[in-house]
Design a protein around this motif. Structure first.
Motif, mmCIF file in Angstrom:
data_model
loop_
_atom_site.group_PDB
_atom_site.id
_atom_site.type_symbol
_atom_site.label_atom_id
_atom_site.label_comp_id
_atom_site.label_asym_id
_atom_site.label_seq_id
_atom_site.Cartn_x
_atom_site.Cartn_y
_atom_site.Cartn_z
ATOM 1 N N HIS A 107 24.751 21.389 10.458
ATOM 2 C CA HIS A 107 24.816 20.520 9.278
ATOM 3 C C HIS A 107 25.640 21.196 8.185
ATOM 4 O O HIS A 107 25.321 22.320 7.768
ATOM 5 C CB HIS A 107 23.413 20.217 8.764
ATOM 6 N N PRO A 108 26.686 20.555 7.680
ATOM 7 C CA PRO A 108 27.562 21.215 6.709
ATOM 8 C C PRO A 108 27.022 21.255 5.290
ATOM 9 O O PRO A 108 27.501 22.044 4.478
ATOM 10 C CB PRO A 108 28.834 20.362 6.762
ATOM 11 N N ALA A 109 26.010 20.428 4.965
ATOM 12 C CA ALA A 109 25.594 20.294 3.567
ATOM 13 C C ALA A 109 24.901 21.533 3.027
ATOM 14 O O ALA A 109 24.901 21.754 1.812
ATOM 15 C CB ALA A 109 24.678 19.086 3.405
ATOM 16 N N GLY A 110 24.305 22.355 3.908
ATOM 17 C CA GLY A 110 23.549 23.492 3.418
ATOM 18 C C GLY A 110 24.209 24.835 3.615
ATOM 19 O O GLY A 110 23.543 25.869 3.544
ATOM 20 N N ALA A 111 25.503 24.857 3.838
ATOM 21 C CA ALA A 111 26.186 26.126 4.118
ATOM 22 C C ALA A 111 26.267 27.013 2.882
ATOM 23 O O ALA A 111 26.389 26.533 1.756
ATOM 24 C CB ALA A 111 27.585 25.863 4.649
ATOM 25 N N MET A 112 26.205 28.325 3.124
ATOM 26 C CA MET A 112 26.494 29.312 2.084
ATOM 27 C C MET A 112 27.875 29.884 2.374
ATOM 28 O O MET A 112 28.207 30.178 3.519
ATOM 29 C CB MET A 112 25.455 30.433 2.063
ATOM 30 N N TRP A 113 28.682 30.023 1.323
ATOM 31 C CA TRP A 113 30.074 30.407 1.483
ATOM 32 C C TRP A 113 30.389 31.693 0.747
ATOM 33 O O TRP A 113 29.841 31.949 -0.329
ATOM 34 C CB TRP A 113 30.989 29.315 0.910
ATOM 35 N N ARG A 114 31.290 32.472 1.316
ATOM 36 C CA ARG A 114 31.934 33.490 0.495
ATOM 37 C C ARG A 114 32.896 32.757 -0.429
ATOM 38 O O ARG A 114 33.715 31.943 0.006
ATOM 39 C CB ARG A 114 32.697 34.495 1.358
ATOM 40 N N ARG A 115 32.793 33.052 -1.691
ATOM 41 C CA ARG A 115 33.610 32.349 -2.680
ATOM 42 C C ARG A 115 35.097 32.498 -2.365
ATOM 43 O O ARG A 115 35.880 31.555 -2.549
ATOM 44 C CB ARG A 115 33.302 32.886 -4.080
ATOM 45 N N SER A 116 35.486 33.657 -1.857
ATOM 46 C CA SER A 116 36.897 33.898 -1.549
ATOM 47 C C SER A 116 37.408 32.923 -0.495
ATOM 48 O O SER A 116 38.540 32.433 -0.581
ATOM 49 C CB SER A 116 37.097 35.335 -1.080
ATOM 50 N N LEU A 117 36.581 32.623 0.515
ATOM 51 C CA LEU A 117 36.995 31.677 1.543
ATOM 52 C C LEU A 117 37.058 30.264 0.984
ATOM 53 O O LEU A 117 38.003 29.510 1.262
ATOM 54 C CB LEU A 117 36.042 31.725 2.733
ATOM 55 N N LEU A 118 36.066 29.890 0.178
ATOM 56 C CA LEU A 118 36.073 28.555 -0.434
ATOM 57 C C LEU A 118 37.349 28.331 -1.244
ATOM 58 O O LEU A 118 37.987 27.276 -1.154
ATOM 59 C CB LEU A 118 34.862 28.395 -1.354
ATOM 60 N N LEU A 119 37.716 29.319 -2.035
ATOM 61 C CA LEU A 119 38.916 29.181 -2.858
ATOM 62 C C LEU A 119 40.170 29.134 -1.999
ATOM 63 O O LEU A 119 41.110 28.377 -2.281
ATOM 64 C CB LEU A 119 38.998 30.317 -3.869
ATOM 65 N N ALA A 120 40.214 29.951 -0.944
ATOM 66 C CA ALA A 120 41.390 29.967 -0.074
ATOM 67 C C ALA A 120 41.602 28.627 0.616
ATOM 68 O O ALA A 120 42.739 28.211 0.864
ATOM 69 C CB ALA A 120 41.250 31.075 0.970
ATOM 70 N N LEU A 121 40.495 27.924 0.920
ATOM 71 C CA LEU A 121 40.587 26.625 1.593
ATOM 72 C C LEU A 121 40.757 25.461 0.612
ATOM 73 O O LEU A 121 40.912 24.315 1.034
ATOM 74 C CB LEU A 121 39.340 26.395 2.445
ATOM 75 N N GLY A 122 40.730 25.746 -0.678
ATOM 76 C CA GLY A 122 40.891 24.682 -1.662
ATOM 77 C C GLY A 122 39.625 23.917 -1.959
ATOM 78 O O GLY A 122 39.668 22.836 -2.534
ATOM 79 N N GLY A 123 38.474 24.476 -1.583
ATOM 80 C CA GLY A 123 37.209 23.816 -1.876
ATOM 81 C C GLY A 123 36.911 22.675 -0.924
ATOM 82 O O GLY A 123 37.410 22.628 0.207
ATOM 83 N N TRP A 124 36.110 21.753 -1.393
ATOM 84 C CA TRP A 124 35.703 20.630 -0.553
ATOM 85 C C TRP A 124 36.859 19.668 -0.331
ATOM 86 O O TRP A 124 37.679 19.417 -1.213
ATOM 87 C CB TRP A 124 34.510 19.912 -1.176
#
Length: 294
Positions: free
Chosen positions: A163-180
């Motif tokens: 389920h994708p709704a409850g994932a915890m992310w490294r902020r660096s990866l989130l930013l690299a992917l452009g967020g949601w």
């Protein structure tokens, strides 16, 4: 490790915020902050946060878009407010299991190459019962590309392995992917599959999310959105109707170069099929060309 929990909320979901807040207060992990981002009108959301006491907690900050922008944009605005190395998504109508932040943060600490961690999700039914689901992937490390390959597997076409709704992310990866992702109704799916194509992950062998099932939830609704598919409306425009005397009603023909609204039924019949294909193609390209971003 500090965790920033981001929640995008719009007015109809204000009623669920007290439960989301209570699930945060019960966390065994003490080092968290809650970044609430309001999409659209803010009065009902602000009142709900005040009524449950969340607005009085210094760990909670609330901002409002001022306009209605949808969940992906709103989550990304909240992401822009984060500073912690770990970011946890919490949808306004869901709840975190009491040990969720501890388990997910510990998994990322134990797997430094992993860019995201996810656990099992239990459905929270209207009568309060919790139901579990078997997952098609084993707990532990998720090699780069494992989830995207499972997602596009022939025997489970575009069935989400976790389920994708409850994932915890490294902020660096989130930013690299452009967020949601800018996908209609698949914002968190697009992000998860792109993350799997770009980085390793880890699956925790425990429930971390309570996914509320209710009639108003966005994932259970259909819409007339036709982006990404639907009827072809790009044919030549019909001729302009002859000029009529003043006061005589006539249909308004589209201007040259515009599509004919009458020629497109707007049902978007191809949306659910074409979006997964587009994401699958994009993530395949990312997997081939992008180094590990975690």
């Amino acid at each position: 490790m500090q965790v920033d929990v981001v929640t995008a909320v719009h007015e109809p979901y204000a009623v669920f915020l007290a439960s989301a807040w209570d699930s945060l207060r019960r966390q065994s992990h003490a080092h968290w902050s809650w970044l609430v981002q309001i999409d659209g009108p803010s009065a009902a959301v602000a009142a709900a946060l005040e009524a449950c006491g969340a607005s009085d907690d210094p760990r909670v900050t609330v901002r409002a878009n001022g306009t209605a922008e949808g969940p992906a944009v709103t989550r990304n605005i909240a992401l822009g407010r984060t500073a912690a190395p770990l970011v946890q998504n919490l949808d306004a109508d869901d709840e975190l299991e009491p040990a969720a932040l501890d388990l997910l943060a510990a998994a990322l600490a134990a797997h430094p190459r992993a860019g995201y961690a996810v656990g099992h999700a239990r459905d929270l039914l209207p009568d309060g019962r919790l139901t579990t689901h078997d997952l098609p992937v084993r707990p532990g490390p998720l090699p780069r590309g494992a989830l995207s390959a499972q997602w596009a597997a022939a025997d489970r076409p575009y069935g989400l392995p976790v389920h994708p709704a409850g994932a915890m992310w490294r902020r660096s990866l989130l930013l690299a992917l452009g967020g949601w992702s800018a996908l209609h109704g698949m914002e968190d799916t697009g992000l998860l599959i792109a993350a799997s194509a770009a980085a390793d992950g880890v699956l925790v062998d425990a429930p971390t999310l309570r996914y509320r099932k209710h009639p108003a939830q966005r994932s259970g609704q259909t819409s007339k959105f036709s982006g990404g598919g639907g009827a072809d409306c790009t044919g030549p425009a019909p001729r302009r109707a002859a000029r009529q005397p003043p006061g005589v009603d006539r249909p308004v023909a589209p201007r040259s170069g515009q599509t004919d609204p009458a020629g497109c039924d707007g049902r978007g019949g191809g949306q659910r099929r074409s979006i997964p294909r587009a994401v699958a193609a994009a993530t395949a390209a990312v997997r081939e060309s992008t180094p590990n971003l975690a």
